[in-house]
Design an enzyme around this catalytic site. Structure first.
Site, PDB file in Angstrom:
ATOM      1  N   SER A  54      -0.919 -10.102  -1.222  1.00 13.89           N
ATOM      2  CA  SER A  54      -0.660 -10.289   0.197  1.00 13.89           C
ATOM      3  C   SER A  54      -1.124  -9.134   1.074  1.00 13.89           C
ATOM      4  O   SER A  54      -1.457  -9.343   2.237  1.00 13.89           O
ATOM      5  CB  SER A  54       0.821 -10.560   0.438  1.00 13.89           C
TER       6      SER A  54
ATOM      7  N   HIS B  67      -0.840 -16.962  -0.912  1.00 16.41           N
ATOM      8  CA  HIS B  67      -2.021 -16.755  -0.061  1.00 16.41           C
ATOM      9  C   HIS B  67      -3.266 -17.480  -0.568  1.00 16.41           C
ATOM     10  O   HIS B  67      -4.346 -17.316   0.001  1.00 16.41           O
ATOM     11  CB  HIS B  67      -2.309 -15.260   0.083  1.00 16.41           C
TER      12      HIS B  67
ATOM     13  N   LYS C 119       2.464 -20.609   5.124  1.00 16.71           N
ATOM     14  CA  LYS C 119       1.199 -19.955   5.448  1.00 16.71           C
ATOM     15  C   LYS C 119       0.133 -21.004   5.762  1.00 16.71           C
ATOM     16  O   LYS C 119       0.229 -21.644   6.791  1.00 16.71           O
ATOM     17  CB  LYS C 119       0.857 -18.970   4.338  1.00 16.71           C
TER      18      LYS C 119
HETATM   19  C1  PLP Z   1       4.956 -14.721   2.267  1.00 11.50           C
HETATM   20  C2  PLP Z   1       5.120 -14.567   0.812  1.00 11.50           C
HETATM   21  C3  PLP Z   1       6.225 -15.087   0.155  1.00 11.50           C
HETATM   22  C4  PLP Z   1       7.410 -15.640   0.889  1.00 11.50           C
HETATM   23  O1  PLP Z   1       7.137 -16.844   1.496  1.00 11.50           O
HETATM   24  P1  PLP Z   1       7.997 -17.278   2.775  1.00 11.50           P
HETATM   25  O2  PLP Z   1       7.825 -18.743   2.831  1.00 11.50           O
HETATM   26  O3  PLP Z   1       7.410 -16.570   3.937  1.00 11.50           O
HETATM   27  O4  PLP Z   1       9.404 -16.854   2.515  1.00 11.50           O
HETATM   28  C5  PLP Z   1       6.254 -15.005  -1.224  1.00 11.50           C
HETATM   29  N1  PLP Z   1       5.260 -14.422  -1.906  1.00 11.50           N
HETATM   30  C6  PLP Z   1       4.190 -13.886  -1.298  1.00 11.50           C
HETATM   31  C7  PLP Z   1       3.125 -13.254  -2.099  1.00 11.50           C
HETATM   32  C8  PLP Z   1       4.099 -13.927   0.078  1.00 11.50           C
HETATM   33  O5  PLP Z   1       3.065 -13.368   0.693  1.00 11.50           O
END
Ligand code: PLP
Length: 389
Positions: A182, A210, A241
């Site tokens: 991330s 991602h 995302k």
């Molecule tokens: C954003 C993210 C999460 C958490 O997801 P949310 O739906 O925002 O709680 C988990 N793992 C990674 C690698 C992330 O970037």
């Protein structure tokens, strides 16, 4: 109350350039946001395909609120499981090509609920050093013994697996990594990790937060890209995302999903995600897996090439992604670069400790298919100008 030194702690954060503040966005229009009276091009959102602003998702959300209400009213096991929750889970399973899937309130909740439901005291969890906070917290909560290998270093992973097999006989072993990291935008060497895992009889949890929507056929992620879906035990993803909504999910065998329904505390003891959010996710998934999804990915890669390949900075290793980090080093410098970019009309956050290791503060640019090419060109020139002084 006076015995709790809030102000001192805050002063300390400020002194180390680690203080953070909420900054409100007043309006959103496509990839532009207005903040404190000024219009900025948003290079900070993880909405890689622009779907969070897509009319079809907005419409689906509004329709679902009309049909089912603004809230779900109860947890999934009580009366919170609506037809659209089941529909989304069936679609997610089809999308990930796994027998089943389960949604959670967030990706964070998916990690926090799933890991302790499956692993505990006497087990061993081995994480990549750069694994997301939700994965670390899930591992800690499980009570399993935790080991960490330096980012993507297979030799160290092998040594830890060997150690666990020799010294922790009979323990269940779980490896946890992300497919696209991330804060670094690089990818894990998935085929090698899968081979290692099998050699040692360990399981793998792959966080595709991602990669979903972005990599692989139909945007199904890195495991799909490598044809390794069936060799990953636990697929974790987020709806928050590229899918353009909010929430998290786990995909895998039906028995895994069944067990999570019975044991994952963040699933059991939390109200079901609201209808609007679920309906938007269904629509987002539809687009991602369609020809439109392919067009959006092509636009994302066009923007990526425009920025990443012509930036006078090192490029992340492995697969391309929507994340382009510009490593600065000092916390203060990263903050000042971020301010400079804001002056020029770009919203690019400075990411600092504890999100990234100390002294590796960075600007984290996230690209979207919805960015205009000219905005990307302008950002690249502004970043290159920071470095030429
Ligand atoms: C954003 C993210 C999460 C958490 O997801 P949310 O739906 O925002 O709680 C988990 N793992 C990674 C690698 C992330 O970037």
């Amino acid at each position: 109350m006076n015995s709790l030194p809030y102000e001192e702690l805050i002063a300390d954060l400020k002194q180390r350039s680690l203080y953070r503040q909420l900054r409100t966005i007043d309006a959103v229009k496509g990839t532009s946001v207005s903040r404190a009276g000024r219009l900025l091009v948003n290079f900070a959102s993880n909405d890689y395909l622009g779907l969070a602003q897509h009319p079809k998702l907005k419409m689906a959300a509004a329709d679902a609120a009309q049909r089912f209400g603004s809230g779900s009213g109860a947890s999934r096991l009580i009366t919170g499981t609506l037809a659209i929750h089941s529909e989304l889970e069936a679609r997610l399973a089809a999308f990930k090509q796994t027998p089943a899937a389960l949604t959670f309130e967030s990706g964070y909740a998916a990690a926090l609920g799933t890991i302790p439901a499956l692993f505990g005291q006497g087990d061993v969890i081995i994480l990549d050093k750069l694994a997301h906070a939700s994965l670390i917290d899930g591992a800690r909560l499980s009570g399993a013994e935790i080991r960490v290998y330096p980012h993507n270093r297979l030799q160290r992973l092998w040594e830890l697996l060997d150690w666990a097999r020799e010294k922790r006989r009979g323990a269940k072993i779980l490896i946890i990594t992300e497919s696209i990291f991330s804060m670094d935008g690089d990818s894990c060497p998935l085929p090698e990790i899968v081979d290692l895992k099998d050699e040692f009889g360990a399981a793998l949890l792959l966080d595709e937060a991602h990669a979903i929507g972005v990599l692989g056929p139909n945007g199904a992620g890195l495991a799909a890209e490598f044809g390794l879906i069936d060799r990953v035990e636990i697929h974790l993803g987020t709806l928050s995302k590229a899918i353009g909504s909010s929430g998290g999910f786990i995909a895998g065998p039906s028995s895994l999903i069944d067990l999570l329904i019975n044991r994952a505390r963040t699933f059991i003891y939390s109200t079901a995600p609201p209808p609007a959010v679920i309906a938007a996710a269904i629509e987002g998934l539809d687009i991602i897996a369609s020809g439109t999804g392919d067009h959006l990915r092509a636009a994302l890669w066009r923007n990526y090439e425009e920025l990443s390949l012509k930036l006078k900075r090192p490029k992340p290793e492995g697969k391309r992604s929507g994340i382009v980090p510009i490593i600065v080093g000092a916390e203060e410098q990263a903050l000042s670069f971020s301010e400079d970019l804001m002056e020029r009309g770009f919203l690019v956050p400075a990411v600092r400790f504890p999100t990234v290791p100390r002294g590796s503060a960075r600007l984290r640019v996230t690209l979207s298919a919805a960015h205009q090419l000219q905005d990307v060109v302008n950002l690249r020139e502004a970043v290159n100008a920071l470095y030429s002084g």
